[in-house]
Design a protein around this motif. Structure first.
Motif, PDB file in Angstrom:
ATOM      1  N   CYS A   1     -47.244  20.868  -9.095  1.00 25.10           N
ATOM      2  CA  CYS A   1     -47.038  19.575  -9.744  1.00 25.10           C
ATOM      3  C   CYS A   1     -46.196  19.724 -11.001  1.00 25.10           C
TER       4      CYS A   1
ATOM      5  N   HIS B   1     -53.430  11.083 -13.763  1.00 22.50           N
ATOM      6  CA  HIS B   1     -52.718  12.039 -12.915  1.00 22.50           C
ATOM      7  C   HIS B   1     -53.576  13.281 -12.667  1.00 22.50           C
TER       8      HIS B   1
ATOM      9  N   HIS C   1     -50.249  16.493 -17.835  1.00 22.36           N
ATOM     10  CA  HIS C   1     -51.689  16.545 -17.611  1.00 22.36           C
ATOM     11  C   HIS C   1     -52.476  16.799 -18.885  1.00 22.36           C
TER      12      HIS C   1
ATOM     13  N   HIS D   1     -55.506  14.728  -8.715  1.00 22.68           N
ATOM     14  CA  HIS D   1     -55.561  16.018  -8.010  1.00 22.68           C
ATOM     15  C   HIS D   1     -57.011  16.373  -7.671  1.00 22.68           C
TER      16      HIS D   1
HETATM   17 ZN   LIG Z   1     -49.459  15.850  -9.688  1.00 26.70          ZN
END
Ligand SMILES: [Zn+2]
Length: 211
Positions: free
Chosen positions: A177, A95, A181, A99
């Motif tokens: 978001c 993820h 992460h 980005h």
């Molecule tokens: Zn994201």
């Protein structure tokens, strides 16, 4: 309302909670580290009191743990939960990488309209509006740019505004978001990109981890 413990700490793998609702296979807890499918990120799997959770999803605003079979525990019971951490950590890496992928993708291909994206423990799939096949040389350059950036060891931070909007930042990259992460790009290692054609007028970029 279920307290989302993962919002505070993306690295939490286990937790204690109280059962607030059971509806067949669907279990709601007062708090959880199970990420519920949203924002293009797949739901977590794991166990509650040793019983298998096959998916985590939102149903009518409820944070639902979907069990493999009807649970042995009852409403108001105290339970211990654990997510499948290896799977989730893999998702966190991909993820975060997605980005970074998008930033360098736009740099090399220009601003194509994003039609959607989905990240699971295998890959991120991002679809863009495009009439022509993505140039393989540019895609290779994008992959090289991303891997060079990842190796530089950029910190990833998330800022939460008063209205709850979460802003993801890494070097020059910024995005809204709510997903989970990693803290630094070195955790991701290296990625590879693959192009697919999911339909007329669309091009897909798949991002997966190397090794
Ligand atoms: Zn994201």
């Amino acid at each position: 309302m279920t307290t989302r413990l993962y919002d505070e700490d993306h690295y939490l793998a286990e937790f204690d909670a109280k059962v607030s609702e059971i509806n067949g296979l669907n279990v709601v807890l007062d708090q959880t580290v199970f990420y519920a499918k949203s924002g293009g990120q797949t739901g977590d799997k794991g166990v509650i009191n040793g019983e298998t959770v096959v998916d985590t999803i939102f149903i009518d605003g409820r944070h639902v743990h979907v069990m493999a079979k009807e649970p042995d525990f009852s409403i108001d019971d105290s339970v211990h939960g654990a997510i499948d951490w290896d799977r989730r950590y893999h998702i966190m890496k991909i993820h975060s990488a997605s980005h970074i992928m998008e930033y360098f993708f736009y740099k090399n291909f220009g601003l194509l309209k994003r039609l959607g994206s989905n990240v699971d423990d295998k890959k991120d799939r991002s679809d863009y509006k495009a009439d022509n096949r993505l140039d393989p040389e540019k895609l290779k350059r994008t992959e090289d740019d991303i891997n060079a950036f990842l190796a530089e060891g950029h910190e990833i931070t998330i800022e939460v505004a008063e209205d709850g909007i979460r802003t993801w930042r890494c070097g020059p990259i910024e995005d809204h978001c709510g997903g989970t992460h990693v803290k630094n790009t070195t955790e991701i290692g290296m990625i590879k990109l693959k192009r697919k054609n999911p339909g007329r007028g669309k091009e897909r970029v798949e991002t997966s981890l190397v090794g």
